[in-house]
Scaffold this active site. Structure first.
Site, PDB file in Angstrom:
ATOM      1  CB  THR A 113       1.963   6.229   1.319  1.00  0.00           C
ATOM      2  OG1 THR A 113       0.808   8.083   1.549  1.00  0.00           O
ATOM      3  CG2 THR A 113       2.731   6.696   3.332  1.00  0.00           C
ATOM      4  CB  ILE A 114       3.008   1.891   1.014  1.00  0.00           C
ATOM      5  CG1 ILE A 114       2.168   2.354   2.246  1.00  0.00           C
ATOM      6  CG2 ILE A 114       4.106  -0.236   1.216  1.00  0.00           C
ATOM      7  CD1 ILE A 114       2.525   2.090   3.796  1.00  0.00           C
ATOM      8  CB  SER A 133      -2.543  -3.543   8.440  1.00  0.00           C
ATOM      9  OG  SER A 133      -3.001  -3.810  10.316  1.00  0.00           O
ATOM     10  CB  CYS A 134       0.841  -0.055  10.166  1.00  0.00           C
ATOM     11  SG  CYS A 134      -0.817   0.671  10.419  1.00  0.00           S
ATOM     12  CG  HIS A 167      -6.632  -3.560  14.218  1.00  0.00           C
ATOM     13  ND1 HIS A 167      -7.939  -3.238  14.938  1.00  0.00           N
ATOM     14  CD2 HIS A 167      -6.118  -2.078  13.733  1.00  0.00           C
ATOM     15  CE1 HIS A 167      -7.992  -1.722  13.601  1.00  0.00           C
ATOM     16  NE2 HIS A 167      -6.728  -1.482  13.310  1.00  0.00           N
ATOM     17  CG  HIS A 180      -1.700   2.805  14.712  1.00  0.00           C
ATOM     18  ND1 HIS A 180      -2.621   4.293  13.936  1.00  0.00           N
ATOM     19  CD2 HIS A 180      -1.297   3.001  13.436  1.00  0.00           C
ATOM     20  CE1 HIS A 180      -3.009   3.558  13.045  1.00  0.00           C
ATOM     21  NE2 HIS A 180      -1.331   3.057  12.278  1.00  0.00           N
ATOM     22  CD  GLN A 185       0.245   6.389  10.692  1.00  0.00           C
ATOM     23  OE1 GLN A 185       1.019   6.501  11.850  1.00  0.00           O
ATOM     24  NE2 GLN A 185      -0.046   8.024  10.318  1.00  0.00           N
TER      25      GLN A 185
HETATM   26  P1  NAD Z   1      -1.207   6.037  -1.325  1.00  0.00           P
HETATM   27  O1  NAD Z   1      -2.774   6.314  -1.684  1.00  0.00           O
HETATM   28  O2  NAD Z   1      -0.502   6.586  -0.162  1.00  0.00           O
HETATM   29  O3  NAD Z   1      -0.872   5.470  -2.373  1.00  0.00           O
HETATM   30  C1  NAD Z   1      -1.203   4.711  -3.329  1.00  0.00           C
HETATM   31  C2  NAD Z   1      -0.972   5.054  -4.957  1.00  0.00           C
HETATM   32  O4  NAD Z   1      -1.085   4.001  -5.589  1.00  0.00           O
HETATM   33  C3  NAD Z   1      -1.162   5.925  -5.057  1.00  0.00           C
HETATM   34  O5  NAD Z   1       0.690   6.570  -5.671  1.00  0.00           O
HETATM   35  C4  NAD Z   1      -2.674   6.215  -6.298  1.00  0.00           C
HETATM   36  O6  NAD Z   1      -1.929   7.414  -7.376  1.00  0.00           O
HETATM   37  C5  NAD Z   1      -1.635   4.742  -7.118  1.00  0.00           C
HETATM   38  N1  NAD Z   1      -2.600   3.506  -7.442  1.00  0.00           N
HETATM   39  C6  NAD Z   1      -4.134   4.187  -6.991  1.00  0.00           C
HETATM   40  N2  NAD Z   1      -4.751   3.081  -8.134  1.00  0.00           N
HETATM   41  C7  NAD Z   1      -4.610   2.046  -8.756  1.00  0.00           C
HETATM   42  C8  NAD Z   1      -4.676   1.204  -9.181  1.00  0.00           C
HETATM   43  N3  NAD Z   1      -5.603   0.503  -9.546  1.00  0.00           N
HETATM   44  N4  NAD Z   1      -3.300   0.340  -9.726  1.00  0.00           N
HETATM   45  C9  NAD Z   1      -1.841   0.442  -8.788  1.00  0.00           C
HETATM   46  N5  NAD Z   1      -1.954   1.203  -8.455  1.00  0.00           N
HETATM   47  C10 NAD Z   1      -2.461   2.711  -8.504  1.00  0.00           C
HETATM   48  O7  NAD Z   1      -1.705   4.853  -0.028  1.00  0.00           O
HETATM   49  P2  NAD Z   1      -0.389   3.645   0.185  1.00  0.00           P
HETATM   50  O8  NAD Z   1      -0.682   5.022   1.943  1.00  0.00           O
HETATM   51  O9  NAD Z   1       0.444   4.110  -0.336  1.00  0.00           O
HETATM   52  O10 NAD Z   1      -1.301   2.604   0.962  1.00  0.00           O
HETATM   53  C11 NAD Z   1      -0.911   1.745  -0.245  1.00  0.00           C
HETATM   54  C12 NAD Z   1      -1.818   0.584   0.620  1.00  0.00           C
HETATM   55  O11 NAD Z   1      -0.908   0.180   1.397  1.00  0.00           O
HETATM   56  C13 NAD Z   1      -3.006   0.283   1.076  1.00  0.00           C
HETATM   57  O12 NAD Z   1      -3.267  -1.614   1.334  1.00  0.00           O
HETATM   58  C14 NAD Z   1      -2.420   0.271   2.946  1.00  0.00           C
HETATM   59  O13 NAD Z   1      -3.892   0.073   3.193  1.00  0.00           O
HETATM   60  C15 NAD Z   1      -1.800  -0.268   2.684  1.00  0.00           C
HETATM   61  N6  NAD Z   1      -1.183   0.161   4.289  1.00  0.00           N
HETATM   62  C16 NAD Z   1      -0.864   1.800   4.456  1.00  0.00           C
HETATM   63  C17 NAD Z   1      -0.023   2.276   5.839  1.00  0.00           C
HETATM   64  C18 NAD Z   1      -0.841   3.501   5.447  1.00  0.00           C
HETATM   65  O14 NAD Z   1      -0.281   4.283   6.955  1.00  0.00           O
HETATM   66  N7  NAD Z   1      -0.271   4.365   4.595  1.00  0.00           N
HETATM   67  C19 NAD Z   1       0.133   1.881   6.840  1.00  0.00           C
HETATM   68  C20 NAD Z   1       0.364   0.069   6.371  1.00  0.00           C
HETATM   69  C21 NAD Z   1      -0.781  -0.454   4.989  1.00  0.00           C
END
Ligand code: NAD
Length: 346
Positions: A12-13, A142-143, A196, A222, A306
């Site tokens: 996602t990110i 974080s977001c 937060h 949010h 987010q």
């Molecule tokens: P996600 O699950 O969508 O993506 C994570 C990716 O990392 C996946 O492609 C997964 O296959 C890969 N992965 C799995 N294990 C791994 C490893 N050991 N090393 C490297 N890559 C690996 O997660 P996300 O939502 O993109 O979240 C990523 C980070 O960003 C987290 O710390 C999350 O808290 C933070 N974040 C997320 C959001 C949100 O809204 N989704 C917002 C702000 C911050």
């Protein structure tokens, strides 16, 4: 020479940060990682990003070929071709990855799912770009914390002190996490204060802030309900607070009644209407008619997309770590103009 950036975790990110980095004239994508051949690889191929495996395991690397994707190698090979890695792995995996980045001698940026103590340094463009200049590793907050930072830091800078209580009405799950609840329920987060407020103090310790959180059954955005006590003699009015917020980068202030954008669903529709990729909104949305200053107490609501407000912050964090742009406002302007140009929304 352009900074070579690796994205470890193209989810996602990660996919959003990769696009934002690729849009910058002073950066290039060295490659992105996936754990296994999956639908997400398709996007990397379409964008022309070299695809690597998250692990160095030969069986896992060759599984990509079997799945129909060309894999350039494992994480070590990618790190050897990069100056900075943006770790976008699922929360709480960053600590393990940090050792690999250190061994490869690559600067690293983590996301808000990691605790502050993984790097003992956190980042928010408007709060502490300076403190991150030249660092080896940091964590983009974080977001929610990014949203708090965007509006509270300029208020604190104006007033000299600020005491804040905030209620975070947070989405229960991301759009892809349909297995998560609550459904038809409102769930108070029974950890008080929520993380937060204290997280904001990792980038701006001068703001005194506590927060409560409630999860609601939505997958988009949010909303923060903020109550800030300003010091006496602040010299602000409701109108001048609105003006102060309106002039901050990455903050949108709109009158809900006049624009008829009264809900987060309409904010997201606006983002789609103006052509933002994935329907993202990098800016924090503040309802002008929700701002009210009564004596020394300021009330306002803001909405946070987010999945995307942290994306441009990662680009600025890369410039902080490499020291290539020391002025946070200049970095923000460069980042946002390049993203807008790439998306045709500039
Ligand atoms: P996600 O699950 O969508 O993506 C994570 C990716 O990392 C996946 O492609 C997964 O296959 C890969 N992965 C799995 N294990 C791994 C490893 N050991 N090393 C490297 N890559 C690996 O997660 P996300 O939502 O993109 O979240 C990523 C980070 O960003 C987290 O710390 C999350 O808290 C933070 N974040 C997320 C959001 C949100 O809204 N989704 C917002 C702000 C911050």
């Amino acid at each position: 020479m352009a900074t070579r950036v690796a994205i470890n975790g193209y989810g996602t990110i990660g996919k959003r940060v990769a696009d934002a980095v690729a849009a910058q004239s002073d950066m290039e994508i060295a490659g992105v990682t996936k754990t296994a051949p999956s639908f997400g690889c398709e996007l990397a191929v379409r964008r022309g990003f070299p695809l690597y495996c998250t692990f160095d395991d030969t069986a896992r690397i060759s599984a990509f070929d079997t799945g129909g994707y060309e894999c350039a190698g494992g994480l070590s090979k990618l790190l050897a071709a990069a100056d900075v890695v943006v770790d976008c792995s699922p929360g709480k995996t960053g600590g393990e990855n940090l050792a690999k980045y250190r061994q490869a001698g690559v600067k690293a940026i983590f996301q808000g799912g990691e605790p502050h103590n993984v790097t003992d340094l956190s980042y928010s463009s408007s709060a502490n770009h300076d403190a991150n200049l030249g660092a080896d590793a940091t964590r983009v907050v974080s977001c929610n914390t990014t949203g708090l930072s965007r509006t509270l830091v300029p208020l604190w800078q104006h007033c000299g002190s600020l005491a804040v209580e905030c209620t975070m009405v947070r989405r229960a799950a991301d759009p892809g996490d349909s297995g998560k609840g609550p459904i038809n329920a409102i769930k108070p987060v029974l950890k008080v204060p929520s993380h937060h407020g204290p997280d904001l103090m990792t980038v701006c310790p001068e703001i005194s802030i506590n927060s409560l959180a409630v999860a609601v059954p939505t997958t988009i955005m949010h909303v923060h309900a903020i109550v800030a006590t300003l010091p006496s003699g602040h010299g602000l009015t409701t109108e001048s607070v609105v003006e102060l917020l309106r002039t901050q980068p990455r903050v949108i202030v709109m009158h809900g009644g006049e624009s008829r954008i009264t809900t987060t669903a309409e904010v997201m529709e606006m983002a789609r209407d103006i052509g933002r990729r994935w329907g993202d909104l990098h800016e924090i949305f503040v309802w002008e008619d929700g701002v009210s200053l009564q004596d020394d107490t300021l009330y306002y609501f803001q909405a946070i997309h987010q999945e995307s407000d942290v994306v441009p912050e990662n680009v600025d964090a890369i410039r902080a770590l490499t020291g290539s742009e020391t002025d946070w406002r200049a970095s923000v302007a460069k980042t946002d103009a390049a993203i807008a140009a790439a998306q045709g929304t500039g």
